[in-house]
Write a protein that holds these residues in place. Structure first.
Motif, PDB file in Angstrom:
ATOM      1  N   ASP A   1      29.796 -22.039  44.370  1.00  0.00           N
ATOM      2  CA  ASP A   1      29.101 -22.666  45.649  1.00  0.00           C
ATOM      3  C   ASP A   1      29.096 -24.269  45.409  1.00  0.00           C
ATOM      4  OD1 ASP A   1      28.583 -20.163  46.828  1.00  0.00           O
ATOM      5  OD2 ASP A   1      26.438 -20.246  46.161  1.00  0.00           O
TER       6      ASP A   1
ATOM      7  N   ARG B   1      31.058 -26.524  48.163  1.00  0.00           N
ATOM      8  CA  ARG B   1      30.414 -27.629  49.043  1.00  0.00           C
ATOM      9  C   ARG B   1      31.331 -29.015  48.876  1.00  0.00           C
ATOM     10  NH1 ARG B   1      25.574 -25.465  46.690  1.00  0.00           N
ATOM     11  NH2 ARG B   1      25.890 -26.861  45.076  1.00  0.00           N
TER      12      ARG B   1
ATOM     13  N   SER C   1      32.675 -31.174  51.975  1.00  0.00           N
ATOM     14  CA  SER C   1      32.010 -32.640  51.994  1.00  0.00           C
ATOM     15  C   SER C   1      33.091 -33.498  52.423  1.00  0.00           C
ATOM     16  CB  SER C   1      31.240 -32.925  50.931  1.00  0.00           C
ATOM     17  OG  SER C   1      30.727 -34.310  50.897  1.00  0.00           O
TER      18      SER C   1
END
Length: 157
Positions: free
Chosen positions: A34, A38, A42
């Motif tokens: 995870d 991310r 981002s």
């Protein structure tokens, strides 16, 4: 392996499993799946991988990441597979990360490094990073302090 055989590219979903495995080898599993997802999503994160073509396909042999925070590139992770260390790949990876930081008009780079990680410290000092502070017992597994390094990266510096 020659430099012509390696490629630099931004991490995508297709290379996540290999990056996770390299994270386990180099850091004992510092970031989760995870966490890497991310980073991919981002706009403030830049995660670059180094790949080499092998007889069994493309292999990820290194990766590095920075977060663009205001005018700063905070280098969060830098890894080269142990079988490929000592060949200048860490320098090439750091150089490419810093070039992207300059492209994004960032002004300085910072990072934390374990006080006993002499290979990494030597690499960062070679690039002009200076010690700016210390975080006591930063690394929970070892109780080791982290050295805070800093460098100006303006184009004209």
């Amino acid at each position: 392996m020659s430099l012509a055989e390696i490629q630099f590219q931004v991490l995508t979903d297709k290379d996540l499993e290999q990056v996770l495995e390299l994270d386990r080898i180099c850091f004992g599993g510092l970031w989760s799946l995870d966490s890497y997802k991310r980073e991919i999503e981002s706009p403030n994160s830049y995660l670059l991988i180094i790949t080499v073509n092998t007889h069994s396909g493309t292999k990820v042999i290194g990766f590095g990441c920075f977060w663009a925070i205001l005018e700063e590139a905070h280098i969060t992770i830098l890894a080269i597979h142990p079988d490929f260390q000592g060949q200048g790949l860490g320098s090439l990876l750091l150089e490419n990360l810093l070039k992207e930081a300059v492209n994004r008009k960032l002004e300085r780079a910072t990072l934390e490094v374990g006080e006993n990680n002499t290979k990494a410290i030597n690499l960062y000092q070679k690039f002009g990073f200076k010690e700016a502070g210390r975080r006591k017992k930063y690394y929970k597994k070892t109780g080791e302090d982290a050295l805070i390094f800093w460098k100006s990266i303006r184009e004209n510096t």
